[in-house]
Motif scaffolding. Structure first.
Motif, PDB file in Angstrom:
ATOM      1  N   GLU A  33     -42.563 -85.484 -90.502  1.00  0.00           N
ATOM      2  CA  GLU A  33     -42.939 -84.673 -91.661  1.00  0.00           C
ATOM      3  C   GLU A  33     -41.822 -83.683 -91.972  1.00  0.00           C
ATOM      4  O   GLU A  33     -41.348 -82.966 -91.089  1.00  0.00           O
ATOM      5  CB  GLU A  33     -44.248 -83.921 -91.402  1.00  0.00           C
ATOM      6  CG  GLU A  33     -45.469 -84.820 -91.336  1.00  0.00           C
ATOM      7  CD  GLU A  33     -46.759 -84.020 -91.215  1.00  0.00           C
ATOM      8  OE1 GLU A  33     -46.682 -82.764 -91.225  1.00  0.00           O
ATOM      9  OE2 GLU A  33     -47.831 -84.631 -91.107  1.00  0.00           O
ATOM     10  N   VAL A  89     -42.809 -84.575 -97.382  1.00  0.00           N
ATOM     11  CA  VAL A  89     -42.775 -86.032 -97.280  1.00  0.00           C
ATOM     12  C   VAL A  89     -43.157 -86.419 -95.856  1.00  0.00           C
ATOM     13  O   VAL A  89     -42.928 -85.656 -94.914  1.00  0.00           O
ATOM     14  CB  VAL A  89     -41.376 -86.597 -97.629  1.00  0.00           C
ATOM     15  CG1 VAL A  89     -41.044 -86.344 -99.075  1.00  0.00           C
ATOM     16  CG2 VAL A  89     -40.304 -86.022 -96.717  1.00  0.00           C
ATOM     17  N   ILE A 122     -42.707 -89.712 -93.247  1.00  0.00           N
ATOM     18  CA  ILE A 122     -41.915 -90.929 -93.100  1.00  0.00           C
ATOM     19  C   ILE A 122     -42.244 -91.585 -91.765  1.00  0.00           C
ATOM     20  O   ILE A 122     -41.938 -91.020 -90.710  1.00  0.00           O
ATOM     21  CB  ILE A 122     -40.406 -90.609 -93.167  1.00  0.00           C
ATOM     22  CG1 ILE A 122     -40.087 -89.800 -94.425  1.00  0.00           C
ATOM     23  CG2 ILE A 122     -39.581 -91.886 -93.114  1.00  0.00           C
ATOM     24  CD1 ILE A 122     -38.742 -89.134 -94.388  1.00  0.00           C
ATOM     25  N   SER A 124     -40.209 -97.236 -90.439  1.00  0.00           N
ATOM     26  CA  SER A 124     -39.717 -97.560 -91.788  1.00  0.00           C
ATOM     27  C   SER A 124     -38.315 -97.015 -92.035  1.00  0.00           C
ATOM     28  O   SER A 124     -37.760 -97.208 -93.119  1.00  0.00           O
ATOM     29  CB  SER A 124     -40.671 -96.997 -92.844  1.00  0.00           C
ATOM     30  OG  SER A 124     -40.636 -95.569 -92.850  1.00  0.00           O
ATOM     31  N   SER A 171     -31.343 -91.583 -98.268  1.00  0.00           N
ATOM     32  CA  SER A 171     -32.510 -91.952 -99.074  1.00  0.00           C
ATOM     33  C   SER A 171     -33.037 -90.747 -99.820  1.00  0.00           C
ATOM     34  O   SER A 171     -32.922 -89.597 -99.364  1.00  0.00           O
ATOM     35  CB  SER A 171     -33.615 -92.536 -98.190  1.00  0.00           C
ATOM     36  OG  SER A 171     -33.151 -93.672 -97.483  1.00  0.00           O
ATOM     37  N   CYS A 172     -33.616 -91.025-100.975  1.00  0.00           N
ATOM     38  CA  CYS A 172     -34.211 -89.992-101.819  1.00  0.00           C
ATOM     39  C   CYS A 172     -35.731 -90.120-101.746  1.00  0.00           C
ATOM     40  O   CYS A 172     -36.283 -91.191-102.003  1.00  0.00           O
ATOM     41  CB  CYS A 172     -33.723 -90.149-103.253  1.00  0.00           C
ATOM     42  SG  CYS A 172     -34.512 -89.041-104.433  1.00  0.00           S
ATOM     43  N   TYR A 173     -36.420 -89.045-101.386  1.00  0.00           N
ATOM     44  CA  TYR A 173     -37.874 -89.058-101.223  1.00  0.00           C
ATOM     45  C   TYR A 173     -38.512 -88.088-102.215  1.00  0.00           C
ATOM     46  O   TYR A 173     -38.063 -86.937-102.349  1.00  0.00           O
ATOM     47  CB  TYR A 173     -38.272 -88.648 -99.806  1.00  0.00           C
ATOM     48  CG  TYR A 173     -37.768 -89.586 -98.733  1.00  0.00           C
ATOM     49  CD1 TYR A 173     -38.509 -90.701 -98.347  1.00  0.00           C
ATOM     50  CD2 TYR A 173     -36.544 -89.359 -98.105  1.00  0.00           C
ATOM     51  CE1 TYR A 173     -38.052 -91.561 -97.358  1.00  0.00           C
ATOM     52  CE2 TYR A 173     -36.082 -90.211 -97.119  1.00  0.00           C
ATOM     53  CZ  TYR A 173     -36.838 -91.309 -96.757  1.00  0.00           C
ATOM     54  OH  TYR A 173     -36.386 -92.154 -95.775  1.00  0.00           O
ATOM     55  N   THR A 174     -39.536 -88.554-102.903  1.00  0.00           N
ATOM     56  CA  THR A 174     -40.278 -87.696-103.827  1.00  0.00           C
ATOM     57  C   THR A 174     -41.220 -86.791-103.045  1.00  0.00           C
ATOM     58  O   THR A 174     -41.971 -87.268-102.187  1.00  0.00           O
ATOM     59  CB  THR A 174     -41.088 -88.545-104.813  1.00  0.00           C
ATOM     60  OG1 THR A 174     -40.198 -89.405-105.532  1.00  0.00           O
ATOM     61  CG2 THR A 174     -41.844 -87.663-105.794  1.00  0.00           C
ATOM     62  N   LYS A 178     -44.434 -84.559-102.158  1.00  0.00           N
ATOM     63  CA  LYS A 178     -45.849 -84.719-102.451  1.00  0.00           C
ATOM     64  C   LYS A 178     -46.614 -83.461-102.071  1.00  0.00           C
ATOM     65  O   LYS A 178     -46.061 -82.540-101.459  1.00  0.00           O
ATOM     66  CB  LYS A 178     -46.419 -85.937-101.700  1.00  0.00           C
ATOM     67  CG  LYS A 178     -45.810 -87.260-102.151  1.00  0.00           C
ATOM     68  CD  LYS A 178     -46.492 -88.442-101.483  1.00  0.00           C
ATOM     69  CE  LYS A 178     -45.931 -89.757-101.978  1.00  0.00           C
ATOM     70  NZ  LYS A 178     -46.621 -90.930-101.358  1.00  0.00           N
ATOM     71  N   ALA A 213     -47.842 -86.731-106.263  1.00  0.00           N
ATOM     72  CA  ALA A 213     -46.434 -86.338-106.290  1.00  0.00           C
ATOM     73  C   ALA A 213     -46.319 -84.886-106.729  1.00  0.00           C
ATOM     74  O   ALA A 213     -47.040 -84.423-107.615  1.00  0.00           O
ATOM     75  CB  ALA A 213     -45.645 -87.243-107.239  1.00  0.00           C
ATOM     76  N   VAL A 237     -37.315 -83.714-105.534  1.00  0.00           N
ATOM     77  CA  VAL A 237     -37.015 -84.772-104.568  1.00  0.00           C
ATOM     78  C   VAL A 237     -36.126 -84.178-103.489  1.00  0.00           C
ATOM     79  O   VAL A 237     -35.478 -83.134-103.674  1.00  0.00           O
ATOM     80  CB  VAL A 237     -36.311 -85.979-105.228  1.00  0.00           C
ATOM     81  CG1 VAL A 237     -37.224 -86.652-106.234  1.00  0.00           C
ATOM     82  CG2 VAL A 237     -35.002 -85.552-105.887  1.00  0.00           C
ATOM     83  N   TYR A 267     -33.199 -85.289-100.338  1.00  0.00           N
ATOM     84  CA  TYR A 267     -32.280 -86.312 -99.846  1.00  0.00           C
ATOM     85  C   TYR A 267     -32.129 -86.161 -98.332  1.00  0.00           C
ATOM     86  O   TYR A 267     -31.754 -85.090 -97.840  1.00  0.00           O
ATOM     87  CB  TYR A 267     -30.917 -86.182-100.530  1.00  0.00           C
ATOM     88  CG  TYR A 267     -30.921 -86.618-101.970  1.00  0.00           C
ATOM     89  CD1 TYR A 267     -30.539 -87.909-102.331  1.00  0.00           C
ATOM     90  CD2 TYR A 267     -31.316 -85.742-102.985  1.00  0.00           C
ATOM     91  CE1 TYR A 267     -30.547 -88.324-103.660  1.00  0.00           C
ATOM     92  CE2 TYR A 267     -31.333 -86.144-104.309  1.00  0.00           C
ATOM     93  CZ  TYR A 267     -30.938 -87.436-104.636  1.00  0.00           C
ATOM     94  OH  TYR A 267     -30.951 -87.837-105.948  1.00  0.00           O
TER      95      TYR A 267
END
Length: 469
Positions: A179, A197, A199, A203, A210-213, A215, A222, A226, A228
């Protein structure tokens, strides 16, 4: 939580990060809770961690302050490796020699050394873009199975902050979730939540930015902005597989379950799907017995006779292996898409605005409603929880066969292959005898062993349809 016992035995283990330069006291509290959610403090005690000797298990009997009773605890203080925070220029996996050394520690030949050290996680927190208005933006990284989180420095008045920090953590369970939370620090006030986020470790694609939106707190919607990240995870697959069949560690703190009309309706729909699948199977068998379709009944009868005449016990896990192979072929050819299940789960989790409006009642009406249903509230919550457990159990079995988590599906195939070979060469009575002797002598061999069911422990790692979202 133990029910109605003046001498409770929890036999649970908790791991905390302790930094030697801090003079911390370990505070322990014992609480009593009744069915009406009334809580009462039964006593507390403290342990000075700095006064305990290192690298040994200390057996302590701690009397409760101002209350009768005492706690018997085993506390061990040991050096912890792998936890750090640094700048990008000194990241551990950036040095080829250090990366080689870490990779060597988790290679296959070291599979049976230090079974608790499963892997190594490196998190590069680079930057965030288009955040909500914030005065001091910071990042809090909560690694798997840790109650203590680490955080970056805060960036002043910037909607696109850059941190360029590296976090490293040891891994105890490869099926856990990392997290990362973005917050707005505001002086002495509690920090404001900006987004987070989650993860799954399995995965992670090593070395890929990577770019994560971001939430919301429940990870259902959402949020704005974002983040990175660049993640690397190294782990030993044999240690990770063995850990899969052991009890999963629970969260240190869990919120009390509350009744929710949305959650109850969602769980009813999930259970209804499983029930309908079983009912359709029963109806298909019934139609074969009633000869509603001659061709279908003839085929079913021939299959039944051939199966009963030629079936052997080892063919049961072999048939499950065939089912895994069939589903794998469907997934690889694109005929079955797990995104469809995810979309269905999102629809179940979606909030109905009209229902939200109906739920907005005045405080007086809400209080009167609570007073009227107080006696049945616990039953409603129990029903809601039971429905969730039933639905999750069925969905986890389905997701195992659907290759939702390839690591777990491959592991299940290996276990079924081993079971096929064992049942082919070893009589069933010997297998049952070995299993029974192991179960009966487990407590004798280790009095503090936690009783567990390996199958349920395995399924607890498989995400349900709701958890996939």
């Amino acid at each position: 939580t133990l029910c109605k016992s003046a001498n409770p035995q929890w036999r649970e283990q908790f791991d905390f990060h302790y930094f030697s330069d801090r003079k911390d006291m370990l505070d322990i509290e014992v609480w009593r809770k009744d069915n009406k959610k009334h809580e009462e403090l039964l006593g507390r005690c403290q342990v000075d961690i700095s006064a305990l000797p290192m690298k040994q298990t200390n057996c302590l009997e701690l009397p409760l302050e101002k209350r009768p009773g005492s706690l018997l605890m085993l506390i061990a203080v040991a050096p912890c490796t792998g936890v750090s925070i640094s700048d990008l220029c000194v990241c551990p996996l950036g040095d080829p020699s250090e990366r080689q050394q870490i990779s060597q520690r988790y290679c296959v030949k070291n599979s049976f050394r230090d079974m608790k050290d499963i892997g190594f996680l490196q998190v590069k927190v680079l930057k965030a873009v288009d955040l909500l208005a914030a005065d001091f933006a910071g990042i809090r990284v909560k690694p798997p199975e840790r109650v203590v989180s680490l955080q970056t420095h805060t960036v002043y008045k910037n909607l696109n902050p850059e941190w360029n920090k590296v976090f490293t953590f040891p891994i105890k369970d490869i099926h856990d979730v990392l997290e990362v939370t973005v917050f707005d620090e505001d002086g002495d006030k509690p920090p404001d939540f900006l987004g987070k986020v989650a993860i799954p470790l399995l995965s992670i694609r090593n070395g890929k930015q990577s770019c994560y939106t971001l939430k919301n707190k429940d990870l259902e919607r959402a949020s704005k902005g974002v983040i990175y990240l660049e993640l690397d995870v190294l782990f030993n697959p044999i240690k990770a597989s063995i850990r899969t069949f052991k009890p999963r560690e629970k969260r240190f703190t869990e919120e009390n379950r509350k009744f929710s009309k949305k959650i109850l309706s969602r769980n009813v729909d999930r259970v209804k799907k499983i029930t309908m699948a079983i009912w359709n199977t029963i109806q298909f068998l019934r139609s074969c017995f009633l000869w509603e379709s001659t061709v279908k009944s003839v085929i079913a009868f021939v299959v039944f006779v051939v199966t009963v005449w030629s079936v052997e016990l080892y063919m049961v896990p072999l048939a499950l292996l065939v089912l895994f192979a069939y589903n794998f072929s469907l997934v690889t050819t694109g005929k079955v898409n797990n995104a469809q299940d995810a979309q269905a789960s999102k629809e179940l989790m979606g909030l109905d605005e009209d229902e939200d409006e109906d739920d907005k009642v005045s405080e007086s009406e809400k209080k009167g409603l609570i007073d009227r249903i107080h006696m049945v509230q616990e039953i409603i919550i129990a029903v809601q929880s039971i429905l969730e457990e039933i639905a999750s159990f069925g969905e986890r079995i389905k997701n195992t066969f659907n290759w939702t988590v390839p690591f777990l599906s491959v592991l299940a195939c290996l276990v079924l292959a081993a079971a096929t070979v064992m049942l082919y060469f070893i009589p069933l009575r010997y297998i049952v005898l070995i299993w029974g002797v192991n179960k009966f002598t487990k407590k004798l061999r280790n009095p503090y062993a936690i009783d567990n069911n390996e199958l349920l422990d395995f399924l607890s790692r498989v995400p349900s349809d709701v958890q996939k979202v």
